[in-house]
Design a protein around this motif. Structure first.
Motif: not given
Length: 53
Positions: A21-29, A36-37, A39-43, A50-51
């Motif tokens: 639900q977050l926008d791309d800028r917030t995710l980038r922040d 990558h959402i 895989t980030a949640v599952t660890g 990742v850059r």
């Protein structure tokens, strides 16, 4: 034991839903990109590889 796995599954699904639900800028922040959402949640995401620009 399966109860713990089920609880973990639902917590992860809710986290994924919230992040989507977050926008791309917030995710980038916070240091992840939309692709990558999960895989980030599952660890499973290696932040060293990742850059995000």
């Amino acid at each position: 034991m399966w109860g713990d796995a089920l609880a973990t599954y639902w917590v992860r699904r809710e986290a994924i839903k919230t992040l989507r639900q977050l926008d791309d800028r917030t995710l980038r922040d916070i240091g992840i990109s939309r692709c990558h959402i999960e895989t980030a949640v599952t660890g499973d995401l290696d932040m060293e590889l990742v850059r995000i620009r």
